[in-house]
Design a protein around this motif. Structure first.
Motif, short mmCIF file in Angstrom:
data_model
loop_
_atom_site.label_atom_id
_atom_site.label_comp_id
_atom_site.label_asym_id
_atom_site.label_seq_id
_atom_site.Cartn_x
_atom_site.Cartn_y
_atom_site.Cartn_z
N ARG A 132 0.82 -1.20 0.00
CA ARG A 132 0.00 0.00 0.00
C ARG A 132 0.86 1.26 0.00
NH1 ARG A 132 -3.05 0.12 4.70
NH2 ARG A 132 -2.61 -2.12 4.71
N VAL A 133 1.91 1.24 0.81
CA VAL A 133 2.79 2.41 0.87
C VAL A 133 3.40 2.72 -0.49
CG1 VAL A 133 4.91 3.34 1.86
CG2 VAL A 133 3.32 2.10 3.31
N GLN A 138 3.49 5.93 -5.61
CA GLN A 138 3.39 6.02 -7.07
C GLN A 138 2.26 6.95 -7.47
OE1 GLN A 138 3.15 1.81 -7.72
NE2 GLN A 138 5.22 1.69 -8.58
N GLN A 139 1.14 6.78 -6.78
CA GLN A 139 -0.03 7.60 -7.09
C GLN A 139 0.25 9.09 -6.85
OE1 GLN A 139 -3.47 6.13 -5.02
NE2 GLN A 139 -4.61 6.06 -6.96
N ARG A 140 0.95 9.36 -5.79
CA ARG A 140 1.24 10.75 -5.46
C ARG A 140 2.36 11.31 -6.33
NH1 ARG A 140 2.58 8.99 -0.84
NH2 ARG A 140 4.49 10.18 -0.96
N GLY A 141 2.90 10.48 -7.20
CA GLY A 141 4.00 10.94 -8.04
C GLY A 141 5.22 11.34 -7.23
N GLU A 145 13.49 8.33 -6.69
CA GLU A 145 14.39 7.74 -5.70
C GLU A 145 13.58 7.04 -4.60
OE1 GLU A 145 16.83 10.68 -3.98
OE2 GLU A 145 18.02 9.24 -2.81
N VAL A 146 12.54 7.71 -4.16
CA VAL A 146 11.72 7.14 -3.09
C VAL A 146 10.99 5.90 -3.59
CG1 VAL A 146 9.77 7.57 -1.56
CG2 VAL A 146 11.46 9.36 -1.95
N ILE A 147 10.42 6.04 -4.79
CA ILE A 147 9.72 4.89 -5.38
C ILE A 147 10.66 3.68 -5.45
CG2 ILE A 147 8.54 4.02 -7.43
CD1 ILE A 147 6.93 6.26 -6.86
#
Lengths: 173, 173
Positions: A132-133, A138-141, A145-147
DNA sequence: CTGATGTTTCAATAATTTTTGAACTGAGGC
DNA sequence: GCCTCAGTTCAAAAATTATTGAAACATCAG
């Protein structure tokens, strides 16, 4: 620090008294206590295991309590823990009233069981949350790097769950 | 339980205030906190790491403190722990006064360093003691079964110490 | 050097975990 | 059934560990 008051141990009713741990027993206990500490296992549990480990034959409840100078409650809970994690098994001779305890043959297997019981549930429980995280990020764009970090975390978690049954086979194999 | 009194966090002097953790951040923090718990790492440390892990860029001291609502002392100690275990590194831009923190590239390496620091010292310190316990048992003519157990423990310890530098290479390789 | 900012230290406090022991349960033996 | 023994349970106490925050320290700009 503690007053030298008679703790419940040392003498039971008018029953037999037990000698305190010998230096070599203390040394081994210290080792087990330290190792147990790393895994978050309480001192009393490690002490019980250590005592059984250096003892020639199986010991009964009262011997454990007496030699370690520890309360009934702790011995009971400690043995329960060790039983639950298959680190100890009981040998009840026929006709005897009390159980007698000795360490499981393989310490390695014991440790594996212990790790299993700690790590696996955490990994399992985390699985959906981690997904979920990641989806959220991804949804929040979020930044690539974080993705990437979160993806890697997910992959790890999945792989660990796949490998777990192979490396840490459940009891009875 | 706690009164909702203004903790030192949330607002610094008349400085900027920080928003509390978002649900997705909380979820990740919970995961790290759980895993850290297994290794005996305090919650506050895991929370700091988790925050850095989901954040896009490096964060400075005050951001960490503010977003996590935790005391200066905890942030300082937490960062120290993470630094000492090479789980975090600082990026100080030239001319800037404050340090900014981000997670070390490899979480795997971080975990390895953490384990190293916990397990290795215990093994090293135990070595002579275990040998003494075994020698002692042999001298006292203990049961073969006990001797066997203690021998195995010694062998394990030695092997673990030999293997450690290979599996868990010290920093810089 | 001086003042302001950023961080660390550590004694006091809070939170958590472990241990204790007395009351309770259950299983035989008589 | 009733009594004793063997062990468990769990609320309270003790011990341990983590967190706080104010004071001390360090570093840099001016």
């Amino acid at each position: 620090m503690k007053p030298p008051s008679e703790k419940s141990a040392g003498r039971r009713k008018s029953g037999p008294s037990f000698e305190p741990l010998q230096p070599h027993e203390i040394e081994l206990a210290d080792f087990f206590v330290r190792m147990a500490g790393i895994l978050g296992v309480p001192r009393s549990v490690a002490e019980i295991y250590a005592l059984l480990y250096v003892s020639s034959g199986p010991l009964d409840f009262d011997h454990i309590q007496g030699r370690l100078g520890m309360s009934k409650g702790s011995v009971s809970q400690g043995l329960k823990f060790l039983r639950d994690h298959e680190m100890v098994l009981s040998v009840k001779e026929k006709g005897a009233r009390r159980e007698r305890w000795q360490p499981t043959p393989s310490l390695a297997a014991s440790l594996v069981a212990l790790l299993r019981s700690q790590v696996l549930p955490a990994l399992e429980q985390a699985q959906p949350g981690l997904q979920r995280v990641l989806a959220d990020a991804q949804q929040r764009g979020a930044q690539p790097e974080v993705i990437e970090r979160l993806s890697r975390l997910n992959r790890w978690n999945s792989r660990a769950l796949e490998l777990a049954p192979l490396l840490l086979p459940p009891p009875g194999s």
